[in-house]
Scaffold this motif. Structure first.
Motif, short mmCIF file in Angstrom:
data_model
loop_
_atom_site.label_atom_id
_atom_site.label_comp_id
_atom_site.label_asym_id
_atom_site.label_seq_id
_atom_site.Cartn_x
_atom_site.Cartn_y
_atom_site.Cartn_z
N CYS A 34 0.82 -1.21 0.00
CA CYS A 34 0.00 0.00 0.00
C CYS A 34 0.85 1.27 0.00
O CYS A 34 2.02 1.25 0.39
CB CYS A 34 -0.94 -0.02 1.20
SG CYS A 34 -2.41 -1.00 0.85
N ASN A 35 0.19 2.34 -0.38
CA ASN A 35 0.84 3.61 -0.68
C ASN A 35 0.96 4.49 0.58
O ASN A 35 0.22 5.46 0.72
CB ASN A 35 0.00 4.28 -1.77
CG ASN A 35 0.53 5.63 -2.13
OD1 ASN A 35 1.68 5.97 -1.82
ND2 ASN A 35 -0.30 6.44 -2.78
N CYS A 81 -1.89 -4.22 -1.97
CA CYS A 81 -2.78 -3.08 -2.10
C CYS A 81 -3.94 -3.51 -3.01
O CYS A 81 -3.71 -4.11 -4.07
CB CYS A 81 -2.04 -1.90 -2.71
SG CYS A 81 -3.11 -0.45 -2.88
N ALA A 82 -5.16 -3.21 -2.58
CA ALA A 82 -6.32 -3.64 -3.37
C ALA A 82 -6.64 -2.66 -4.49
O ALA A 82 -7.45 -2.95 -5.37
CB ALA A 82 -7.53 -3.80 -2.45
N TRP A 93 -4.68 -1.34 4.81
CA TRP A 93 -5.65 -0.72 3.90
C TRP A 93 -6.22 0.57 4.52
O TRP A 93 -6.54 1.51 3.80
CB TRP A 93 -6.79 -1.70 3.58
CG TRP A 93 -6.38 -2.82 2.64
CD1 TRP A 93 -5.31 -2.81 1.78
CD2 TRP A 93 -7.03 -4.07 2.46
NE1 TRP A 93 -5.25 -3.99 1.08
CE2 TRP A 93 -6.31 -4.78 1.47
CE3 TRP A 93 -8.16 -4.68 3.02
CZ2 TRP A 93 -6.67 -6.06 1.05
CZ3 TRP A 93 -8.52 -5.95 2.58
CH2 TRP A 93 -7.79 -6.63 1.60
N CYS A 117 -3.90 3.39 3.77
CA CYS A 117 -3.57 3.60 2.35
C CYS A 117 -4.59 4.53 1.70
O CYS A 117 -5.78 4.19 1.61
CB CYS A 117 -3.55 2.26 1.63
SG CYS A 117 -3.35 2.41 -0.15
N CYS A 124 -6.47 2.75 -1.18
CA CYS A 124 -7.48 1.77 -0.77
C CYS A 124 -8.70 2.48 -0.18
O CYS A 124 -9.84 2.03 -0.37
CB CYS A 124 -6.89 0.77 0.23
SG CYS A 124 -5.85 -0.47 -0.58
ZN ZN Z 1 -3.64 0.18 -0.75
#
Ligand code: ZN
Ligand code: ACM
Length: 718
Positions: free
Chosen positions: A268-269, A287-288, A325, A328, A331
């Motif tokens: 994730c970011n 990361c979704a 998440w 993020c 997300c």
């Molecule tokens: Zn993410």
């Protein structure tokens, strides 16, 4: 009247036949006399069961095998009758022939397994000579569940393809038919993906200079392995010949630290706080929101679907750390854009996207029980209920086809008794408990049972790495006879009692496992200390040994031992390739519990405070950051202590994790000056202090493992 006489004959001869087939067939009757397989006997088979005929040749050295030929007196015949259940069979042995009729090739294969159990145990060594006799009998059989599985985790501790094949053979012996192959996890990536070779080439090895930081076991050494696609195809074919389907698992979106160490972009970011982890990355969730992630998954699944013939690919879904998440922005935006209610529904979105990819390649999803909690997963998804019986009941009542594998009955990485190796988070249990599993007692109604798709045992291999995986001894010991008991639960329509099961083990199955070289677990010897004398016994005819712990010398136990120090003697038994656990009298297990205060250079969390380490129980203290060189933990007794030995250990009680990598133990007899007494191995040491001990201190000379905490335990004092 005739019928009645036959009934008497059946019952009266059963006792004289020691077939003791496991799992127990639906019906079996034995006659007086036996058929002899000789050098002249032919194996005659219907061409559709050629694979099974070839399999039987691994065990019985027929001179001739003939396809679709006329069956003569003295021959063995393998054939098909489509009116039988697909995996069912009828085995008849009379004066003229042995005939195995199966509902399909799978049924014939199961009949062959039963035939092997009618032969002397040596047949399993693959090294018998004809003639061999087989008792007259009629056995009609079919399984209770069409899914009878075993999950093997080769991600935490890798084992070679040959060893995997060995366990496939052991599954076949028990008529288990699904190998759930756990190929990826935080600790490793074990499947070659040709379009992304670094996944296995880097992710298959951890420690040393690998970016995959080891979480258990070997830390300094680069260690591991992976399976090439060719090896995996061979495993699939080897299993298929044994009526076993290989269901691969790539565990997503959590449990993906190894992958994240290679492809940081999947994570994730946000920038994680690495101050607490000595700079190490411990994020492990895909990361979704990144489209590039789904493109990578497409590549992986495309290649997997060319290797594995199973309709299913297990895609994980367990224990997703949703906090990643939550932190993020991408997300969170995805959640808002798609109208998802919470992070569990982000998981549903992720699984739905992966399911689309599976569908494209002709595959279906299987998931762990957490994945259904968001509420959006279609009812066609197969669910593996692992976390508890309650979760299995929830999945079945929601209408998901569910594989029943609750940890407290079927996780064979659990300890078999309190003082044996293994995990304990779900339960501590032996084969007797496995055999006792009862749907009705656990709350399953007829409605629930409609959605029970099968039964599965499991072995997660976190601590296997500490038990010399180059030999199979530890894994064998954890699986046998628990897997043997599981086969009864999964196959038999009316379960035999523990006493009958144990008799079958003692009378023939131990010998069969000896012929296969399985290091099975014998029941624990009984040891008693009365009137200054130690007495030991076993109930299975195994040979007893004892070790004098003061000298380390082991000897055969022939007679009671007179001693004033019963705690200095350890007992165990052996029989063939089986071994018992090491045990002793009550005094051997007795622990001292002197009052102690514990302090540390690192603060502990309020949920697991340092006072937990004064309790001499399994409750643990957790620090708020990882350890560095120079950190220490001190145990100070309120009165000078006299004892035989002290086990000092950092890290989780049953898992060498969250511990100090290097360091030493020092002791003080005046409460001020300390002298170094032992070096830490895997975060612990056993010390034998002199009398009047005042304090023990553990000092780190290196960092801890890759966690954001360490675990502090109570001392174990004897
Ligand atoms: Zn993410
Ligand atoms: C699991 O044991 N996390 C499936």
């Amino acid at each position: 009247m005739k019928k009645f006489l036959f009934f008497i004959l059946t019952i009266s001869t059963l006792g004289s036949v020691s077939a003791q087939i496991i799992p127990q067939p639906k019906s079996e009757s034995y006659g007086d006399g036996s058929f002899t397989i000789t050098n002249k006997s032919c194996l005659v088979y219907n061409s559709t069961v050629r694979q099974s005929a070839l399999y039987l040749l691994n065990y019985l050295p027929f001179k001739q095998i003939l396809s679709s030929s006329k069956v003569m007196v003295g021959d063995i015949e393998l054939s098909i009758n489509r009116y039988l259940d697909e995996e069912g069979y009828r085995l008849t042995v009379d004066k003229d022939n042995i005939r195995i009729v199966g509902g399909s090739n799978a049924g014939v294969f199961n009949g062959i397994q039963t035939l092997l159990q009618l032969l002397p145990p040596q047949v399993y060594s693959g090294n018998v000579k004809l003639p061999l006799s087989v008792p007259y009998c009629t056995i009609e059989d079919s399984p209770k569940f069409s899914y009878r599985g075993f999950m093997l985790d080769v991600a935490r501790t890798w084992i070679s393809a040959d060893k995997v094949k060995r366990y496939i053979d052991l599954m076949a012996y028990l008529k288990l038919n699904k190998l759930h192959f756990h190929l990826t996890d935080d600790e490793g990536w074990r499947i070659e993906i040709k379009s992304h070779p670094e996944l296995a080439q880097i992710g298959g090895f951890r420690g040393g200079d690998s970016p995959v930081f080891p979480r258990y076991g070997k830390f300094d050494e680069k260690w591991g392995g992976y399976y090439t696609q060719q090896e995996l195809k061979e495993i699939v074919a080897y299993a298929a010949q044994r009526n076993i389907e290989v269901i691969p698992e790539i565990d997503m979106p959590g449990h993906s630290k190894a992958l994240g160490a290679i492809y940081g972009d999947i994570l994730c970011n946000y920038t994680p706080d690495k101050n607490k982890t000595n700079g190490l990355e411990i994020r492990n969730v895909w990361c979704a929101a990144k489209e590039s992630n789904y493109a990578l998954i497409d590549d992986i699944i495309r290649e997997m679907s060319e290797i594995f013939t199973s309709d299913y690919i297990h895609i994980g879904g367990d224990e997703v750390n949703m906090s990643q998440w939550r932190k993020c922005p991408d997300c969170q935006k995805l959640k808002a854009d798609k109208g998802l209610e919470n992070e569990k529904q982000i998981e549903d979105y992720f699984i739905a996207r992966v399911t689309e990819i599976l569908t494209k390649y002709g595959k279906k999803p299987a998931v762990w029980n957490e994945a259904i909690e968001g509420g959006l997963l279609p009812k066609t998804t197969r669910v593996h209920g692992w976390a508890s019986i309650k979760k299995c009941l929830a999945a079945t009542s929601k209408g998901y086809p569910t594989i029943i594998m609750p940890g407290n009955y079927f996780y064979f990485d659990m300890k078999q008794s309190p003082s044996e190796p293994g995990h304990n988070w779900a339960a501590i249990f032996d084969a007797k408990k496995v055999l006792s599993f009862n749907f009705a007692k656990e709350g399953f109604t007829a409605e629930h049972l409609k959605n029970v798709a099968g039964i599965e045992a499991s072995f997660f291999s976190e601590i296997y790495i500490a038990h010399n995986p180059e030999s199979c001894n530890y894994l064998d010991y954890m699986l046998f006879p628990r897997l043997t008991a599981l086969s009864e639960v999964a196959w038999s329509h009316s379960r035999r009692s523990w006493d009958e099961f144990y008799n079958a083990l003692k009378s023939v199955h131990y010998a069969r496992m000896d012929a296969m070289g399985v290091t099975y677990r014998l029941e624990t010897p009984t040891v008693e200390y009365t009137n200054g004398t130690l007495t030991a016994s076993t109930a299975d005819g195994s040979t007893l040994y004892y070790t004098d712990l003061t000298t380390g010398k082991s000897s055969r136990y022939n007679k009671p031992i007179a001693t004033k120090s019963p705690y200095n003697y350890e007992f165990y038994s052996k029989k063939g390739s089986g071994v018992s656990k090491k045990t002793g009298s009550k005094e051997y297990y007795t622990r001292l519990k002197p009052a102690v205060t514990v302090t540390s250079s690192i603060s502990c969390s309020s949920k697991a405070p340092i006072t937990n380490a004064t309790k001499y129980s399994n409750s643990i203290a957790r620090t708020t950051r990882a350890a560095k060189a120079g950190d220490w933990i001190e145990y100070r007794f309120t009165e000078p202590l006299n004892c035989r030995e002290i086990e000092v250990q950092t890290g989780h009680i049953h898992l060498r994790r969250c511990h100090l990598l290097k360091g030493y133990v020092e002791v003080s007899y005046d409460g001020k000056d300390f002298s170094r007494i032992a070096e830490l191995t895997e975060g612990g040491a056993t010390i034998k202090p002199s009398p009047s001990l005042q304090a023990v201190r553990v000092v780190a000379t290196d960092r801890s493992d890759a966690e954001d905490q360490i675990v502090i335990q109570s001392l174990k004092i004897k």
